[in-house]
Each structure stands twice: as structure tokens, then as C-alpha cells.
Design a protein around this motif. Structure first.
Motif, PDB file in Angstrom:
ATOM      1  N   LEU A 578      17.396   0.893 -30.413  1.00 34.19           N
ATOM      2  CA  LEU A 578      17.633   2.374 -30.902  1.00 34.19           C
ATOM      3  C   LEU A 578      16.398   2.652 -31.776  1.00 34.19           C
ATOM      4  CD1 LEU A 578      21.348   2.482 -31.188  1.00 34.19           C
ATOM      5  CD2 LEU A 578      20.265   3.204 -29.291  1.00 34.19           C
ATOM      6  N   TRP A 579      16.048   1.656 -32.525  1.00 31.85           N
ATOM      7  CA  TRP A 579      14.821   2.172 -33.653  1.00 31.85           C
ATOM      8  C   TRP A 579      13.825   1.169 -33.049  1.00 31.85           C
ATOM      9  CZ3 TRP A 579      16.855   1.761 -39.332  1.00 31.85           C
ATOM     10  CH2 TRP A 579      17.613   2.893 -39.525  1.00 31.85           C
ATOM     11  N   LYS A 580      12.920   1.872 -32.090  1.00 29.63           N
ATOM     12  CA  LYS A 580      12.060   1.382 -31.459  1.00 29.63           C
ATOM     13  C   LYS A 580      10.615   0.881 -32.428  1.00 29.63           C
ATOM     14  CE  LYS A 580      13.149   3.703 -27.425  1.00 29.63           C
ATOM     15  NZ  LYS A 580      14.021   2.622 -27.037  1.00 29.63           N
ATOM     16  N   PRO A 581      10.165  -0.356 -31.985  1.00 29.34           N
ATOM     17  CA  PRO A 581       8.973  -0.940 -32.896  1.00 29.34           C
ATOM     18  C   PRO A 581       7.612  -0.143 -32.462  1.00 29.34           C
ATOM     19  CG  PRO A 581       9.427  -2.241 -30.814  1.00 29.34           C
ATOM     20  CD  PRO A 581      10.453  -1.130 -30.775  1.00 29.34           C
ATOM     21  N   SER A 582       6.649  -0.376 -33.221  1.00 34.15           N
ATOM     22  CA  SER A 582       5.573   0.424 -32.934  1.00 34.15           C
ATOM     23  C   SER A 582       4.323  -0.768 -32.666  1.00 34.15           C
ATOM     24  CB  SER A 582       4.978   1.232 -34.043  1.00 34.15           C
ATOM     25  OG  SER A 582       4.569   0.470 -35.062  1.00 34.15           O
ATOM     26  N   SER A 583       3.097  -0.415 -32.360  1.00 36.96           N
ATOM     27  CA  SER A 583       1.972  -1.184 -32.242  1.00 36.96           C
ATOM     28  C   SER A 583       1.241  -1.566 -33.430  1.00 36.96           C
ATOM     29  CB  SER A 583       1.168  -0.923 -31.001  1.00 36.96           C
ATOM     30  OG  SER A 583       0.697   0.721 -31.654  1.00 36.96           O
ATOM     31  N   ASN A 584       1.713  -0.903 -34.525  1.00 34.77           N
ATOM     32  CA  ASN A 584       1.152  -0.841 -35.759  1.00 34.77           C
ATOM     33  C   ASN A 584       1.666  -2.159 -36.555  1.00 34.77           C
ATOM     34  OD1 ASN A 584      -0.734   1.322 -35.613  1.00 34.77           O
ATOM     35  ND2 ASN A 584       0.786   2.744 -36.064  1.00 34.77           N
ATOM     36  N   ILE A 585       0.862  -2.880 -37.402  1.00 39.67           N
ATOM     37  CA  ILE A 585       1.205  -3.934 -38.078  1.00 39.67           C
ATOM     38  C   ILE A 585       1.880  -3.102 -39.368  1.00 39.67           C
ATOM     39  CG2 ILE A 585       0.718  -6.069 -39.257  1.00 39.67           C
ATOM     40  CD1 ILE A 585       0.286  -6.295 -36.322  1.00 39.67           C
ATOM     41  N   GLY A 586       2.911  -2.704 -39.240  1.00 43.43           N
ATOM     42  CA  GLY A 586       3.687  -2.050 -40.559  1.00 43.43           C
ATOM     43  C   GLY A 586       2.946  -1.188 -41.389  1.00 43.43           C
ATOM     44  N   THR A 587       3.113  -1.565 -42.613  1.00 43.77           N
ATOM     45  CA  THR A 587       2.329  -0.604 -43.615  1.00 43.77           C
ATOM     46  C   THR A 587       0.946  -1.022 -43.968  1.00 43.77           C
ATOM     47  OG1 THR A 587       3.611  -1.689 -45.246  1.00 43.77           O
ATOM     48  CG2 THR A 587       4.448   0.459 -44.506  1.00 43.77           C
ATOM     49  N   PHE A 588       0.630  -2.332 -43.457  1.00 40.76           N
ATOM     50  CA  PHE A 588      -0.688  -2.934 -44.048  1.00 40.76           C
ATOM     51  C   PHE A 588      -1.786  -2.030 -43.563  1.00 40.76           C
ATOM     52  CE2 PHE A 588       2.069  -6.669 -43.956  1.00 40.76           C
ATOM     53  CZ  PHE A 588       1.882  -7.313 -44.976  1.00 40.76           C
ATOM     54  N   GLU A 589      -2.829  -2.030 -44.332  1.00 43.62           N
ATOM     55  CA  GLU A 589      -4.110  -1.205 -44.159  1.00 43.62           C
ATOM     56  C   GLU A 589      -4.861  -2.201 -42.877  1.00 43.62           C
ATOM     57  OE1 GLU A 589      -7.513   1.194 -44.298  1.00 43.62           O
ATOM     58  OE2 GLU A 589      -5.329   1.509 -45.136  1.00 43.62           O
ATOM     59  N   LYS A 590      -4.804  -3.550 -43.089  1.00 43.02           N
ATOM     60  CA  LYS A 590      -5.527  -4.387 -42.096  1.00 43.02           C
ATOM     61  C   LYS A 590      -4.153  -5.633 -42.042  1.00 43.02           C
ATOM     62  CE  LYS A 590      -9.388  -7.336 -41.174  1.00 43.02           C
ATOM     63  NZ  LYS A 590     -10.837  -7.577 -41.698  1.00 43.02           N
ATOM     64  N   SER A 591      -4.013  -5.962 -40.866  1.00 46.47           N
ATOM     65  CA  SER A 591      -3.103  -6.987 -40.309  1.00 46.47           C
ATOM     66  C   SER A 591      -3.610  -8.341 -41.161  1.00 46.47           C
ATOM     67  CB  SER A 591      -3.250  -7.529 -39.071  1.00 46.47           C
ATOM     68  OG  SER A 591      -2.314  -8.463 -38.855  1.00 46.47           O
ATOM     69  N   PRO A 592      -2.479  -8.677 -41.846  1.00 47.25           N
ATOM     70  CA  PRO A 592      -2.764 -10.179 -42.578  1.00 47.25           C
ATOM     71  C   PRO A 592      -2.563 -11.477 -41.762  1.00 47.25           C
ATOM     72  CG  PRO A 592      -0.560  -9.114 -43.360  1.00 47.25           C
ATOM     73  CD  PRO A 592      -1.310  -8.396 -42.358  1.00 47.25           C
ATOM     74  N   TYR A 593      -2.402 -10.966 -40.477  1.00 50.90           N
ATOM     75  CA  TYR A 593      -1.945 -12.194 -39.564  1.00 50.90           C
ATOM     76  C   TYR A 593      -3.023 -12.263 -38.517  1.00 50.90           C
ATOM     77  CZ  TYR A 593       2.610 -10.730 -41.295  1.00 50.90           C
ATOM     78  OH  TYR A 593       3.541 -10.377 -42.095  1.00 50.90           O
ATOM     79  N   PRO A 594      -3.321 -13.704 -38.073  1.00 47.18           N
ATOM     80  CA  PRO A 594      -4.113 -13.964 -36.964  1.00 47.18           C
ATOM     81  C   PRO A 594      -3.561 -13.166 -35.695  1.00 47.18           C
ATOM     82  CG  PRO A 594      -3.685 -15.977 -38.160  1.00 47.18           C
ATOM     83  CD  PRO A 594      -2.758 -14.838 -38.645  1.00 47.18           C
TER      84      PRO A 594
END
Length: 975
Positions: A578-594
Motif C-alpha cells: 500500500l505504501w510503495k517503495p521508491s527508487s531512491n536510497i531513502g534520505t541519503f544524499e549519496k547511497s552508502p551501500y555498494p
């Protein structure tokens, strides 16, 4: 005037992707640049990401703002404006005269040019290209050649959205030659440098690259002028003659394929010449040497699938030719290109032979494989393709010093498993200029795999050579050895395996992950995990949520697990939630993940099962995901009912956020059934221990939120990235999730008490309009996760109604006031504060705040951390034990089988649904085209009638034989 976002939405473009393109382009621009010419600026989004000091010149075909330079490129109009950086993003597709356009763009680029282009490698369908109104069709290689031919060099490229490359070109100089993104390591530059300022050295991945000594360099630029990649030219035949060849059995026994190389080499040696080829070093790296007698020829035999160091053999070749000594030089096509460029002119005494080359792996990786599997010092010899069982592309032979001989095939050897899908490929090979036609050598040789499908008499199991004759010189020399071949049959050029002559090989998409894995694990494990996309832990997490607390929670748990030595995959909720995900890495300016650690959201919960099967453990993270309301909003995934029974299931720091279970009795029973199948279950709040025991009959333990387990260096690392946006000002920081006037009045009172500025932020989901409807307090919106952390780290005091805002204040050892947020769950505040002895920092009623004088007194963090460290140790022990619980003996249940059948059925339904949509689209297109055809035919007939009326000569009757079949086709189409 409409905004860029409104325009892109109106035109049906993914503005999130457009945003990402411009952000990536801005990061590519060198710090030395002070001006930017944006060709095709559109809504000028790029300007948003540039430094304020940067001069920005937007160019478009219509006025977008008063600064717009209006030019119609289709009319060969171009702005007379020079800039350090010229940007061509999404406009080259619409240029008819690409050569003219690039000539202009490179002329006005003072330092660099950055291009984003949808090339024909990624978008080969011409009909699709025309449907997008693209009128230029250029391949990746041709685009690079065109720009490099105008005095620039490709120094960086990456791919956005897996399809459109971003290419950065800089002015060609000796200084940036060593940064060339497509350097093959051929050593031409090192050989040609008159002052020996260039040396070939291995990079981090083990591949040879040039390194420049600026002290020695005289900036003559001969290295740039001679680099074969920057000056690609080849006059060899585009339609070479092709032969399938076999030498006698004695020669083929010593060779990897059909023995063609041996016959060529023997002929040169008979003429008192020198043969150059690749040989093993003692450390199992490969280099080129020259031999002048038949006894040394065995050194050059057999395939060596590694990058070979040509050293200074180009100089040796020149000396030999100057002394009228015949030379045969064999190598990869890029090495032959390097030799030819070094020599500068052809020589009748030189015969060049290039190999049908797939790609070259790194010698560093190969030696790592040998050392881990056999011990590098224990290996006597290694054969990549052994013929003990016949001509075979995958059987390898390892001879050890103790006399043992080991045979390994691809199905049992991780070197073979990784080599064939190009897991170890040099990046340069991914975009090779020389693996296509025309070939570089006078003659090309290689294994003729698949020749038996053309003619089974040409494969007797002992090896068959493919030979391509590319020049007249090659043809003459080949005639000299024809009589020594037991078979030599001319073959069509189109029977070669796909990609062998067209550069179709691409590096494995998991290569980046493999190299990262290799830093931590064994060679075999790294190959297995990369190829199978396997992970130790699947961490179910809301990584795309615009929620600061959720973002830092999952980041912390990810770091904790990886520090424990596990490979972790972050798996989001599905798109049908119902609450759909997005393609952005949350609130991070730059993804901290590989990139490989973050899995794009699946379509539905059933699709998540496939990723669970690729992991040993599935873990549900912290935050209030078991809360009845959020349980439904996020797709009902937290009970892990979609995970196979033979997987370890863990809940770490699960939270309900309150002291009561909400939801229906049916829902509680269903949740109980699956939650009881967890191998280990822990909760974040103490009050949840009795709650879960009573409602779900599960024995649970209480552990700390993951943010307290994460090494502070990682959280500091995030905060440090945004500290430059804060400066040195002193301020009070308020992080308020639920703004109202009562809280606003309290903030003003605190501001007066501390006599300092106040910085206020709120929920990451809030827009300025939403904040304005809640209170009149000046509030920063949509700050990044990094800036949120930096605000807490660098403030004097924290005021928050957020649980995780409070946790971060404790982590950064800040004095704080926590406003109890009953709407979002009071239990979590009370649990951690009671453990740490900080209940006096919790405010339930702002009206009576003055009575709590303790709120403004400094916190004794030495006492707090004494407790916190004990709790951390206890939580770590629980987590480590949970991850080691055995699951091997567990059986697949009936429910698993049913789930698998349901998964397959759901997949088939989706495929049918997609087919129906495609069919509907094609039907609409056909109807549209038929309508256009009908109109055109009617207009044609009308014109004929008009002409007949004018001429009075019966023209329409004369054309009836032509019109009759046209009318028949028309009737069939409409039928």
C-alpha cells in the motif's frame, strides 16, 4: 513559464532519472573548471548541482529563461561561447550532422566535454529510435573515435540506469594519457617515450597501466600521438579470407588448437628470423619474449589466458627490422596495434599475427587462485586447455612439484567458472576497438570452435585452427605453409561463434562485487557468491523510505552484519504494498551501500522468495514493522511467510511501538503461525517481552536498537560529509516529527534559555506546504540524512519528539530533551531511557516543562555509557548466537511446495498480462497505421480522378491494373 519538472512530466519522461543524470554530470566536472556550456539545457536542472561560482551558459532551441542562448542545431547554428566544460546531455540523439556538431563542441571546450548519449549498442532497434525522434545512430566505439579524433581523450565513463553511458573527455596531453579509461596496457607509450618518463605498472586489479614521471616528462606529446587507442586506423581487409586448418598430429599435440601458429613460427625461424610471443614467468605472470631457434618454440606454445607484458619488445622488433632480420610478432590485437603504431610504417620483413581474443583476465587474480587452491610455490606448470581428453575449451591441467597431476573442468573449478562469463575481464576489453573486422594482424589465428556444425569432417577431436588472411602480405606468407597442413578448407566468414568477430563480449555485471568480495573472502567463495548472486543474509529493510530514523537503523544493522563478516543483501518491500517503495536510497544524499548490496523492489511478495533462496539467513530489521497499521501498509512481509522453511529466520529488535497489539484476531493467529517458525526473535522494547509472549506465545529477548551497535566511525563518516554545510555557528537543534503550536512555543522558550540560534527540521516526507499547514516555525525541509546527522553531531543541545533523533543525541553524547510522542509509540522512548537511567530527559506534558529543572543540566555520559556498553555486549552476543543456529537439517514443508507453485502461477499470470498489454499496443499501432494507409490511398485515388478529369484521356482506366492489387491489400487489412 513551466518548470523542468512540469515539462518532463508533460512529455512523459522519468524526471527522477533526469535528476540523476544531471547530478552525475555535475560530479564529473573537474574542480578546475569555472564555466559550463550546457548544449540542450532544457529546464537547466544541471545548474542546481553546480557550484554557485560556476559560470553557466544554457543553450536550447527555444527560450527557457532570459539567459538562454537560442540555437537550432539542425540549421547548423552554434553558440560562439567558449567554456571550460561543454555538456552534451540528451541532445546528440536529435542531431543530424553529428560530425559538424562534435567539431563545434570540441572547439569551444577549453578543458573537457561530457556526453550522455543513447548509443546503438544499448538501443539497436531503429524503429524504437525513430519512435523517440532520434535521428542519429552511433555506436559506443564510433562515438569515442569521433571525439578522440578531435584532440580529446576518454578519461572516465560510467552507466546510468544500466543503458546510457556518461562519457568524460579531456584535452589530449601526456599528463592525462595515464588516465585514459580505455588503455589496453599495450606499452606503446612506454616504448616510444624518448626520455623513459613512462613506466608500465599494475593497477589495483592487476592490469598493466602507464605511469608518468612528471619530473622526467618533456611534454613532447609523442606518447599521445602514437597511442593506438587515440589514433585508431586500420587498412586491412574488412572481408578477409577464412580457413579451417589442421597441422599434423605431432604438431597439434603440442598446440592448444590446430597448430597454425607452429607452422608460421617454424617458417620464420627457417628464414633465420625471430618469433615473438607470450611465455610464462616463474611467478605465473606472462610476458613477451623473442626466440631465434626451434628449441625455444615450446615456450610459446599453448594458450595463456592472461594479460601479457610486452615490455620493450617493440624496440627489439625495430632493431631487428633495421638489421634486415625477419620477425613474426604474435599477440592480442591491441598489442599488434601498439606495435604497428610504434613502428609507424609497414615493413615487408614483419609478419604480424593477432589472436581471436575474448578478453584478458588479471595475472594478479590468477596467481591468487593458484595460491589458494594449490600453493603458488607448489605449482610446476599450468595448462589452460589440455588435450588429454581431446580438443576441449574447459579442461585445465595443473602439475605440482611433488609429481601430482590434477585435471579440472569448468563444472568443478572456480577459475573456469569465472573466466568464461568474463568475471575477471579487463575493463578495456569490454569496449575493445580491435576485436572486430578489420583485424589488426596480417593473419589472425585462433580455435575454430563450432566448425563441426559447418563441416563435421573438420573436427577430429585433436584441434582445428581458424585462420583469417587480412593482408596481401599475410596471404603470401600463408601460401608458404599451406603444403604442410593436412587439411586447409576455406570457410564462410559468417560461421564464427556470435561475438567472436564483432566484439560482443561484455564483462560480467557482478564483476564489481567480485572484486570487493575478493578483499574479504577466498577466491572460490568470491566467485561463487558473485556468479550465483549469493548472500549470507537477506536483510528485509525499508531502505527507500524518506525517514531519517529508518535510514540510519538499516544502515547501522547493515554495517554491524558486514563487520561480523557476512555478505548482506538489502531487500525492500514489493511494489504492490500500500505504501510503495521508491527508487531512491531513502534520505541519503549519496547511497552508502555498494550497488550490488541493494536489490531493486520486486513486484510482489512472491517475487521476494527468489532472493530469499539465494541467502542462508533472512532477517527482519528493527523499527515498528510489526505494528498492525504499518504491517499492512508495508505489504505484510515481516512475518517472513514468503521465505522457504530451510532458511534461517531472525527478527532483530522487532518493535510494536506500543504496549498493546492492534488488529483482528484472525490476523493475530496468522502472524503467530509464521512468527513461531523464527529461529531467533528479539524485541527492542522491554515491554514487548511480555506482550509477545502473551499474544504470540513466543519466547523473546530484549536487545538494543541497531544504531547503538554500529561503530561510531561509520555514523561520523556520514555526518562529516555534510559538516561543510553547517559552518562554525553555535545553535540549538530541534528535530520535530509532528509540529504544532505548543511545540513551537516551547522551542522559542528554549531559544531564550540558551540565548542562541535554533535550527529546525522535520519529517523527510513533508513538503514546505505541509509544514506550513502545521505551524509557522521556520523549518528546513528535505535535508539529507548526512546533514541531519551533522546537525545533531555539531549542535549545543537537541530537542526532539523522534525516537531515533533521541538515540542519535545519545550516540553523539549531546544534552537533550525528548518529547514523548504517543502517536508514534511511547514504549520505545521509555524502554531505552529507563535502561540508561535517563527518564528525567523525557517530557510528557509541555505545559509543565518548567517543573523539570533536570532537563537543562548536563548528562553524565560516563555513567550512561557504562550501562550502554554492557547492553551492547549483551545484544552482540544474542545476534552472533542467532546467526550461528543450525538450519541444515530442516525440511521443505508442504507450505513451501504450495508457495512455489503459487509463485510460478503468479509469474505466468504476469507474463500473460504483459503479453496482453503488448498485443493491445500492437493492435492500436496497426489500427493507426491502417488508418493512415487508408487516408493516403484515398488521397491517391482522388488525385488520379482529378488527373483523369483534367486529361480526358481515360488515365484512371489505364491505371486500373495497378490499383486493383492495392485495393485487394486494403480490403485484407481492414478485414
Amino acid at each position: 513559464m513551466e518548470s523542468w519538472k512540469e515539462r518532463e512530466q508533460r512529455e512523459g519522461v522519468d524526471w527522477n532519472l533526469y535528476y540523476g543524470f544531471n547530478k552525475a554530470i555535475a560530479k564529473m566536472i573537474s574542480d578546475e573548471c569555472t564555466s559550463v556550456l550546457d548544449l540542450g539545457a532544457g529546464g537547466m536542472l544541471l545548474k542546481k548541482f553546480l557550484k554557485t561560482s560556476m559560470q553557466y551558459f544554457p543553450v536550447d532551441y527555444v527560450t527557457r529563461c532570459k539567459e538562454t542562448i537560442v540555437c537550432d542545431f539542425l540549421k547548423n547554428e552554434f553558440p560562439q561561447k567558449k567554456a571550460d566544460a561543454v555538456i552534451v546531455s540528451g541532445s546528440l540523439e536529435y542531431i543530424k550532422d553529428v560530425e559538424w556538431f562534435l567539431q563545434q563542441a570540441t572547439f569551444y571546450a577549453q578543458r573537457e566535454i561530457i556526453i550522455r548519449y543513447a548509443d546503438t549498442d544499448n538501443f539497436p532497434d531503429i524503429n524504437f529510435r525513430r519512435s523517440k525522434y532520434w535521428i542519429s545512430d552511433i555506436s559506443f566505439r564510433d562515438l569515442i573515435k569521433m571525439v578522440q579524433g578531435k584532440g580529446f581523450i576518454l578519461t572516465e565513463y560510467n552507466t546510468i540506469n544500466k543503458t546510457q553511458p556518461l562519457l568524460k573527455f579531456e584535452k589530449q596531453t601526456s599528463n592525462n594519457l595515464c588516465n585514459y579509461a580505455l588503455c589496453t596496457g599495450c606499452s606503446c607509450c612506454a616504448n616510444i617515450c624518448p626520455v623513459n618518463a613512462i613506466k608500465m605498472k599494475t593497477d589495483n586489479d592487476g592490469f598493466l597501466k602507464p605511469v608518468l614521471s612528471e619530473e622526467q616528462c618533456t611534454h613532447c606529446n609523442i606518447c599521445v600521438k602514437k597511442c593506438p587507442s587515440l589514433n585508431v586506423k586500420n587498412d586491412n581487409s574488412k572481408e578477409p579470407l577464412s580457413y579451417a586448418c589442421m597441422a599434423n598430429d605431432a604438431i597439434r599435440e603440442k598446440s592448444s588448437s590446430g597448430g597454425a601458429f607452429t607452422l608460421l613460427a617454424e617458417k620464420i625461424l627457417d628464414e633465420h628470423g625471430v618469433v615473438f610471443g607470450a611465455v610464462w614467468r616463474e611467478d605465473f605472470s606472462v610476458h613477451h619474449i623473442g626466440i631465434n631457434n626451434i628449441k625455444q618454440l615450446s615456450l610459446l606454445h599453448k594458450s595463456k589466458y592472461l594479460q601479457s607484458d610486452t615490455e620493450y619488445t617493440y624496440q627489439d622488433v625495430k632493431k631487428l627490422l633495421d638489421n634486415n632480420i625477419p620477425v613474426l610478432y604474435t599477440g592480442c590485437p591491441c598489442q599488434i596495434a601498439g606495435l604497428k603504431s610504434y613502428l609507424g610504417k609497414s615493413n615487408k620483413l614483419l609478419l604480424t599475427v593477432d589472436m581471436l581474443c575474448s578478453h584478458v583476465p588479471s595475472p594478479k587474480i590468477f596467481r591468487r587462485y593458484l595460491d589458494e587452491n594449490y600453493g603458488l610455490n607448489n605449482v610446476k606448470s599450468f595448462t589452460f586447455r589440455d588435450k588429454s581428453n581431446g580438443w576441449n575449451p574447459t579442461l585445465q591441467k595443473i602439475e605440482l612439484n611433488d609429481g601430482r597431476v590434477i585435471f579440472k573442468d569448468w563444472n568443478e573449478d572456480y577459475l573456469q567458472k569465472g573466466f568464461h562469463p568474463c568475471l575477471f575481464m579487463n575493463d578495456t576489453c569490454n569496449k575493445c576497438f580491435w576485436c572486430t573486422l578489420p583485424r589488426e594482424g596480417d593473419i589472425t589465428i585462433g580455435d575454430f570452435w563450432g566448425i563441426d556444425q559447418y563441416n563435421n569432417l573438420l573436427n577430429d577431436g585433436r584441434g582445428t585452427s581458424a585462420v583469417l588472411i587480412n593482408t596481401e602480405k599475410g596471404q603470401k606468407f600463408f601460401e608458404k605453409i599451406k603444403k604442410d597442413l593436412i587439411k586447409c578448407v576455406q570457410t564462410p566468414i559468417n560461421i564464427y561463434p556470435p561475438g567472436q568477430l564483432s566484439g560482443g563480449k561484455c564483462k560480467h555485471p557482478e564483476q564489481g562485487r567480485f572484486l570487493d568480495l575478493l578483499e574479504k573472502y577466498s577466491f572460490n567463495k568470491s566467485v561463487k557468491y558473485a556468479l550465483e548472486r549469493y548472500y549470507d543474509i537477506c536483510l528485509v529493510s525499508l531502505w527507500s523510505n524518506k525517514n531519517y530514523g529508518a535510514a540510519i537503523t538499516y544502515f547501522s544493522l547493515y554495517k554491524v552484519l558486514t563487520e561480523l563478516g557476512y555478505e548482506v543483501l538489502l531487500l525492500e518491500r514489493p511494489y504492490d504494498a500500500l505504501w510503495k517503495p521508491s527508487s531512491n536510497i531513502g534520505t541519503f544524499e549519496k547511497s552508502p551501500y555498494p550497488s550490488y548490496a541493494v536489490m531493486a523492489p520486486t513486484l510482489c511478495k512472491a517475487d521476494m522468495r527468489g532472493w530469499a533462496e539465494n541467502c542462508e539467513t533472512v532477517m527482519i530489521g528493527s523499527d515498528q514493522l510489526f505494528n498492525s497499521y504499518l504491517y499492512h501498509q508495508f505489504g505484510e512481509i515481516v512475518t517472513l511467510d514468503w521465505v522457504p522453511s530451510n532458511k534461517r529466520k531472525i527478527a532483530y529488535a522487532a518493535s510494536w511501538g506500543s504496549n498493546k497489539i492492534y488488529g483482528s484476531e484472525k490476523e493475530r493467529i496468522q502472524m503467530t503461525h509464521f512468527m513461531q517458525k523464527f529461529d531467533a526473535f528479539s524485541v527492542r522494547e522491554k515491554s514487548a517481552i511480555d506482550l509477545v509472549q502473551k499474544e504470540y506465545n513466543i519466547k523473546v529477548d530484549n536487545v538494543l536498537d541497531p544504531v547503538f551497535l554500529c561503530d561510531i566511525k561509520y555514523i561520523n563518516g556520514l555526518a562529516n560529509k555534510a559538516e561543510n554545510k553547517i559552518g562554525h555557528k553555535k545553535y540549538l537543534y530541534a528535530y520535530i516529527l509532528d509540529p504544532n503550536d505548543k511545540k513551537a512555543n516551547f522551542l522559542h522558550k528554549c531559544k531564550g534559555n540558551f540565548n542562541t540560534d535554533i535550527v529546525v527540521t522535520s519529517d523527510g516526507e513533508y513538503s514546505p506546504e505541509k509544514i506550513g499547514s502545521l505551524w509557522n516555525e521556520k523549518t528546513e525541509v528535505n535535508v539529507s540524512e548526512e546533514l541531519w546527522l551533522a546537525y545533531i553531531k555539531n549542535c549545543k543541545f537537541v530537542i526532539t519528539d523522534s525516537f531515533h533523533g533521541m538515540c542519535m543525541a545519545i550516540i553523539f553524547k549531546k544534552n537533550f530533551i525528548a518529547i514523548c510522542n504517543n502517536g508514534r509509540g511511547a514504549a520505545r522512548f521509555e524502554s531505552i531511557l529507563s535502561i540508561l537511567g535517563l527518564m528525567d530527559r523525557l517530557v510528557y506534558d509541555l505545559d509543565n516543562i518548567d517543573k523539570k529543572t533536570m532537563l537543562y543540566k548536563p548528562i553524565d555520559y560516563s555513567a550512561v555509557y557504562e550501562i550502554l556498553n554492557r547492553e551492547k555486549e549483551r545484544s552482540f552476543i544474542w545476534l552472533k548466537n542467532a546467526l550461528k543456529k543450525p538450519v541444515d537439517s530442516r525440511q521443505i514443508s508442504d507450505y513451501d511446495i504450495l508457495q512455489e507453485e503459487n509463485y510460478l502461477l503468479s509469474k505466468q499470470i504476469k507474463e500473460l498480462d504483459q503479453f496482453a498489454r503488448n498485443l493491445e499496443y500492437r493492435t492500436q499501432t496497426l489500427e493507426k497505421n491502417t488508418s493512415i494507409l487508408n487516408q493516403n490511398m484515398q488521397e491517391f485515388v482522388n488525385q488520379l480522378v482529378f488527373m483523369e478529369n483534367l486529361s480526358g484521356m481515360g488515365l484512371l482506366r489505364k491505371l486500373e491494373p495497378i490499383l486493383k492489387p492495392i485495393r485487394t491489400i486494403k480490403r485484407r487489412i481492414f478485414k
